[in-house]
Design a protein around this motif. Structure first.
Motif, PDB file in Angstrom:
ATOM      1  N   LYS A 117      98.141  51.229 -76.414  1.00 33.98           N
ATOM      2  CA  LYS A 117      97.142  52.004 -77.140  1.00 33.98           C
ATOM      3  C   LYS A 117      96.656  51.278 -78.392  1.00 33.98           C
ATOM      4  O   LYS A 117      95.463  51.328 -78.731  1.00 33.98           O
ATOM      5  CB  LYS A 117      97.715  53.368 -77.513  1.00 33.98           C
ATOM      6  N   CYS A 118      97.568  50.610 -79.083  1.00 35.40           N
ATOM      7  CA  CYS A 118      97.168  49.912 -80.316  1.00 35.40           C
ATOM      8  C   CYS A 118      96.182  48.784 -80.022  1.00 35.40           C
ATOM      9  O   CYS A 118      95.128  48.669 -80.671  1.00 35.40           O
ATOM     10  CB  CYS A 118      98.405  49.358 -81.017  1.00 35.40           C
ATOM     11  N   ILE A 119      96.504  47.946 -79.049  1.00 38.97           N
ATOM     12  CA  ILE A 119      95.635  46.814 -78.733  1.00 38.97           C
ATOM     13  C   ILE A 119      94.297  47.304 -78.190  1.00 38.97           C
ATOM     14  O   ILE A 119      93.226  46.797 -78.560  1.00 38.97           O
ATOM     15  CB  ILE A 119      96.337  45.872 -77.738  1.00 38.97           C
ATOM     16  N   ASN A 120      94.342  48.298 -77.322  1.00 38.29           N
ATOM     17  CA  ASN A 120      93.094  48.848 -76.792  1.00 38.29           C
ATOM     18  C   ASN A 120      92.234  49.429 -77.900  1.00 38.29           C
ATOM     19  O   ASN A 120      91.007  49.244 -77.917  1.00 38.29           O
ATOM     20  CB  ASN A 120      93.402  49.924 -75.746  1.00 38.29           C
ATOM     21  N   ARG A 121      92.865  50.130 -78.827  1.00 31.06           N
ATOM     22  CA  ARG A 121      92.096  50.775 -79.904  1.00 31.06           C
ATOM     23  C   ARG A 121      91.469  49.751 -80.839  1.00 31.06           C
ATOM     24  O   ARG A 121      90.294  49.890 -81.212  1.00 31.06           O
ATOM     25  CB  ARG A 121      92.994  51.727 -80.685  1.00 31.06           C
ATOM     26  N   VAL A 122      92.219  48.727 -81.216  1.00 29.80           N
ATOM     27  CA  VAL A 122      91.683  47.728 -82.145  1.00 29.80           C
ATOM     28  C   VAL A 122      90.540  46.944 -81.505  1.00 29.80           C
ATOM     29  O   VAL A 122      89.467  46.766 -82.097  1.00 29.80           O
ATOM     30  CB  VAL A 122      92.810  46.783 -82.600  1.00 29.80           C
ATOM     31  N   ILE A 123      90.764  46.462 -80.276  1.00 37.29           N
ATOM     32  CA  ILE A 123      89.732  45.655 -79.615  1.00 37.29           C
ATOM     33  C   ILE A 123      88.476  46.491 -79.344  1.00 37.29           C
ATOM     34  O   ILE A 123      87.351  46.040 -79.584  1.00 37.29           O
ATOM     35  CB  ILE A 123      90.283  45.055 -78.309  1.00 37.29           C
ATOM     36  N   ALA A 124      88.681  47.716 -78.838  1.00 36.39           N
ATOM     37  CA  ALA A 124      87.531  48.566 -78.546  1.00 36.39           C
ATOM     38  C   ALA A 124      86.775  48.932 -79.809  1.00 36.39           C
ATOM     39  O   ALA A 124      85.533  48.946 -79.826  1.00 36.39           O
ATOM     40  CB  ALA A 124      87.997  49.830 -77.819  1.00 36.39           C
ATOM     41  N   ILE A 168      86.778  52.040 -62.207  1.00 39.70           N
ATOM     42  CA  ILE A 168      87.270  50.819 -61.559  1.00 39.70           C
ATOM     43  C   ILE A 168      88.790  50.795 -61.681  1.00 39.70           C
ATOM     44  O   ILE A 168      89.324  50.892 -62.790  1.00 39.70           O
ATOM     45  CB  ILE A 168      86.646  49.572 -62.218  1.00 39.70           C
ATOM     46  N   PRO A 169      89.520  50.657 -60.568  1.00 39.44           N
ATOM     47  CA  PRO A 169      90.998  50.773 -60.625  1.00 39.44           C
ATOM     48  C   PRO A 169      91.654  49.799 -61.598  1.00 39.44           C
ATOM     49  O   PRO A 169      92.544  50.186 -62.358  1.00 39.44           O
ATOM     50  CB  PRO A 169      91.417  50.500 -59.174  1.00 39.44           C
ATOM     51  N   SER A 170      91.229  48.532 -61.587  1.00 42.04           N
ATOM     52  CA  SER A 170      91.863  47.548 -62.468  1.00 42.04           C
ATOM     53  C   SER A 170      91.611  47.860 -63.943  1.00 42.04           C
ATOM     54  O   SER A 170      92.489  47.681 -64.793  1.00 42.04           O
ATOM     55  CB  SER A 170      91.351  46.142 -62.129  1.00 42.04           C
ATOM     56  N   VAL A 171      90.401  48.322 -64.250  1.00 41.26           N
ATOM     57  CA  VAL A 171      90.087  48.681 -65.639  1.00 41.26           C
ATOM     58  C   VAL A 171      90.804  49.962 -66.030  1.00 41.26           C
ATOM     59  O   VAL A 171      91.331  50.081 -67.148  1.00 41.26           O
ATOM     60  CB  VAL A 171      88.563  48.835 -65.809  1.00 41.26           C
ATOM     61  N   LYS A 172      90.844  50.932 -65.145  1.00 39.19           N
ATOM     62  CA  LYS A 172      91.489  52.207 -65.454  1.00 39.19           C
ATOM     63  C   LYS A 172      92.980  52.032 -65.703  1.00 39.19           C
ATOM     64  O   LYS A 172      93.575  52.718 -66.534  1.00 39.19           O
ATOM     65  CB  LYS A 172      91.270  53.190 -64.300  1.00 39.19           C
ATOM     66  N   ALA A 173      93.597  51.092 -64.977  1.00 38.13           N
ATOM     67  CA  ALA A 173      95.046  50.906 -65.110  1.00 38.13           C
ATOM     68  C   ALA A 173      95.424  50.339 -66.480  1.00 38.13           C
ATOM     69  O   ALA A 173      96.452  50.716 -67.037  1.00 38.13           O
ATOM     70  CB  ALA A 173      95.562  49.995 -64.001  1.00 38.13           C
ATOM     71  N   ARG A 174      94.579  49.448 -67.028  1.00 37.28           N
ATOM     72  CA  ARG A 174      94.979  48.737 -68.236  1.00 37.28           C
ATOM     73  C   ARG A 174      94.087  48.999 -69.444  1.00 37.28           C
ATOM     74  O   ARG A 174      94.517  48.785 -70.579  1.00 37.28           O
ATOM     75  CB  ARG A 174      95.016  47.230 -67.959  1.00 37.28           C
ATOM     76  N   PHE A 175      92.845  49.419 -69.224  1.00 39.00           N
ATOM     77  CA  PHE A 175      91.913  49.542 -70.348  1.00 39.00           C
ATOM     78  C   PHE A 175      91.211  50.890 -70.375  1.00 39.00           C
ATOM     79  O   PHE A 175      90.125  51.001 -70.957  1.00 39.00           O
ATOM     80  CB  PHE A 175      90.871  48.414 -70.282  1.00 39.00           C
ATOM     81  N   ASP A 176      91.783  51.903 -69.772  1.00 39.31           N
ATOM     82  CA  ASP A 176      91.133  53.210 -69.755  1.00 39.31           C
ATOM     83  C   ASP A 176      91.021  53.780 -71.164  1.00 39.31           C
ATOM     84  O   ASP A 176      89.964  54.305 -71.550  1.00 39.31           O
ATOM     85  CB  ASP A 176      91.931  54.162 -68.853  1.00 39.31           C
ATOM     86  N   TYR A 177      92.081  53.681 -71.934  1.00 36.05           N
ATOM     87  CA  TYR A 177      92.041  54.191 -73.310  1.00 36.05           C
ATOM     88  C   TYR A 177      91.057  53.404 -74.166  1.00 36.05           C
ATOM     89  O   TYR A 177      90.334  53.969 -74.988  1.00 36.05           O
ATOM     90  CB  TYR A 177      93.447  54.123 -73.908  1.00 36.05           C
TER      91      TYR A 177
END
Length: 482
Positions: A117-124, A168-177
């Motif tokens: 969640k931290c990495i996804n939040r910062v990058i997004a 997209i399954p690959s995106v949902k698995a790792r970058f959905d948040y």
């Protein structure tokens, strides 16, 4: 005086034995309300006590959950200093609340989930903020009339594209948040930028506070009693193997023993049910484990996907054990003489299959290649071949004739038509099904062995020191390549 006398009036009734009783007046509305309130308070206190009791049991069963709660409180207390301390508040102002919100949203139970969640939040947040500021600058150059149109179209396009990426399954698995945070941040920057003059400074402050909140979460979750998703997945897999071995032992023992209680059977059957229901937990832990840094015996590139393959192989075995359990509770059962004929060979095949599973448990727990897994697999295959040979040489005609005579005698004694009893061949079929399931379970355990050996190769498990002597030891049974 008349009023006093009227207030003291009493109602009396005469009883046949000559005595009289005084009827007490009913309590008023206030008394009824008080009784109702006492009852409600008693119910509320009882429910609160049960909630506290359940919470106590949860904390005792897994103290790490209590520690996680303390860590969340600690992180929130530290980040609240941006509001309590005047110098920090003067630097960040009202944007300090974003740091508090970040801690609340991204702090998770495991280290991997928090990293995710931290990495996804910062990058997004960074991408959406930079893109929003860029589009805002372009819209500023287009004039006041085109500015809201450009901003509205950009919000529509990027929000739609990011939302579609979540399917997209690959995106949902790792970058959905991250996709969700991108939509939120880009929309806020684009919409608020239409009225806010210092848009760049606003975006900079929000990104800084989010970075502070995520950094604090990572430090707290890693430094204070960390719970690693990789370790949890590793523990779950070998625990499922143990449960599967216990379930197989319980099924076979219950089927071939003469006296057994349903209560004992239900206890033993809980194992394979846990294996069948663990797919979602395994996938979640494997996804979070890939975000974790190197820890303990697990490297950064540890093959976490292979654990999912092992879990799928275990579920294949669990499906067979579930079918075997249905055979045990079937109304039509094979004659005792038939079950006795196959009892020793089925118990033997079950015992060797359980030995293979337990050896795989040791392999995963110690993360060392087994030195005698080949011997145990060969013993299992040999026992399965003996079981198949016994099934092929089944003296069906003798058992059918014997069973037919017994059924006819019993039907005559009970005065029941023989057509109401199941045919002898129908009584043989359940046992054939059990034997076939035993063979199928051994085959699927072979698939588990292959999956574990692949894990040992990819993760570079250490070889056992006493491997060569055990492999060269002669066995009293021929090795069968079943």
């Amino acid at each position: 005086m008349a009023k006093k006398a009227s207030s003291r009036l009493e109602w009396r009734i005469n009883v046949p034995d000559g005595t009289s009783k005084v009827l007490e007046p009913e309590s008023g509305a206030v008394g009824k309300i008080w009784v109702g309130l006492k009852g409600c308070m008693g119910i509320i206190v009882l429910k609160v006590w049960r909630v506290l009791e359940n919470a106590w049991h949860i904390g005792v069963a897994d103290p790490r959950k209590v520690i996680h709660c303390i860590k969340v409180g600690l992180a929130l207390s530290i980040v609240s200093l941006f509001y309590y301390m005047r110098p920090l508040y003067d630097d960040f102002g009202g944007n300090a609340m974003w740091a508090v919100m970040t801690v609340v949203v991204v702090f998770e139970y495991t280290v991997g989930a928090t990293f995710y969640k931290c990495i996804n939040r910062v990058i997004a947040t960074f991408l959406a903020g930079a893109l929003g500021v860029g589009i805002h600058l372009v819209a500023e150059q287009s004039g006041d009339q085109l500015k809201p149109i450009i901003l509205g179209i950009s919000v529509f396009l990027f929000a739609s594209a990011a939302t579609f990426s979540r399917f997209i399954p690959s995106v949902k698995a790792r970058f959905d948040y991250g996709a969700m945070i991108f939509i939120l941040t880009f929309s806020l920057v684009s919409v608020s930028g239409y009225r806010v003059v210092e848009l760049f400074e606003l975006a900079h402050l929000r990104l800084s506070t989010i970075a502070i909140g995520t950094s604090l979460c990572i430090l707290v979750t890693m430094l204070f009693c960390p719970v690693w998703a990789g370790c949890e997945l590793h523990h779950l897999i070998h625990q499922n193997m143990e449960k599967l071995a216990d379930s197989l032992d319980g099924c076979v023992t219950e089927y071939f023993k003469e006296n057994g209680t349903e209560k004992d059977l239900n206890k033993k059957m809980q194992g394979y049910k846990c294996v069948l229901n663990s797919k979602a937990a395994e996938e979640s832990m494997a996804n979070f484990a890939r975000w974790e840094p190197t820890h303990g015996r697990f490297n950064f590139r540890h093959p976490w996907k292979q654990y999912l393959k092992i879990g799928a192989s275990l579920r294949n075995c669990a499906y067979c054990i579930e079918t075997l359990n249905s055979c045990i509770s079937s109304e039509i059962q094979a004659p005792p003489c038939l079950r006795k004929h196959f009892s020793n060979k089925c118990m033997k095949a079950s015992s060797y299959s359980i030995n293979v599973l337990k050896e795989l448990v040791i392999t995963i727990v110690k993360m060392k290649k087994s030195s005698n897994i080949d011997v145990k697999v060969a013993e299992m295959n040999f026992a399965v071949e003996e079981l198949e040979d016994a099934l092929k040489s089944l003296p069906t005609t003798h058992f059918i004739a014997t069973t037919t005579g017994e059924e006819s005698t019993k039907a005559k004694a009970e005065g029941v038509e023989g057509s109401e009893h199941p045919s002898p061949i129908m009584k043989v079929l359940p046992l054939v099904k059990v034997v076939s399931l035993m063979v199928e379970i051994a085959t699927r355990i072979g698939g588990v062995v292959n999956a574990v050996e692949e894990l040992a190769r990819l993760a570079e498990f250490k070889a056992a020191k006493d491997g060569k002597p055990k492999q060269n030891q002669p066995t009293d049974k021929p090795v069968a390549g079943h």
